[in-house]
Design a protein around this motif. Sequence first.
Motif: not given
Length: 288
Positions: A185-200
């Motif tokens: 389905s194209g309807e979003v239920d849950e969404f998350s993005v986690d990022l870690e950066f160069v150097g902290g």
Amino acid sequence: MKKMTLGMAAVLFLSACGAGDEATETTGTATESGAEQQVTTDAVNGDDDTVEDDSADDADSEETVENDSSASESSAQTGVIREFDLDLEFTDDRDWEFDYDDDGKAGIERDGDENLSGQAAHDEFARLFQAVRFSTDRPLEEIKREVLEAVGAEQAGAREFELDVKFDSGEEIEIDHDTENGATSGEVDEFSVDLEFVGGGEASYEYESDEREAEIERRDGSESENGQAVEEMEQLLGQISITMDRSIDDMKAEVLKALSIDASEVEDFELEISYRGGEEIKFAHDLK
């Protein structure tokens, strides 16, 4: 002795072939060094018919060595595969597990009945790694299809697909795809993005549509939730498309652009999305 044998074989072969075949064979035999290179390649693959019969055992030995070493080679040329994990669950409740690391561990379990280890498992991993090009520039669905074909699993019956590949460069690719009841389905239920950066530094973005809840933790330490965060997350979702027919590179670039984050600053990227129809997609790309 090998050069003389090759020269005679080339003369006999060219005499028996027509002009068209002669033009084709000239590429591989026009020079002595070119012939030697072709023979070396064929011998490694166990396909050299011009070498004397008493070298057959050596060719078999070379092929065995190649199978052992190629179990850790990625056809994507991303690097050598150091660790590989694959878990499959099927609609009929069967489950398969594949575990490999370059320290010598190699194990395959299919439904708890068919278990492979040792050389037999290494040989199967060698064939798998040669058959699949693991790369972030390929659509996720293509990688999944190739993996399933390589291990002899039916595409339609695979309900849950979990893949994790680590390379000697430190790069890691993770793909999880769950199709509960085969529905999408194209309807979003849950969404998350986690990022870690160069150097902290880290950042995270979470959204849940049912309750219209959201929480954002930015790299600079600032946070927001609900209200403004919901609006920001819904705006983000309107600018991106997360589907199995797209590559990690494309989706990753699209998300970071929407967040106004320079891709070169991101070391670890992990995204997870679930749709109301039951489909879940998760992918991660770690450059450490």
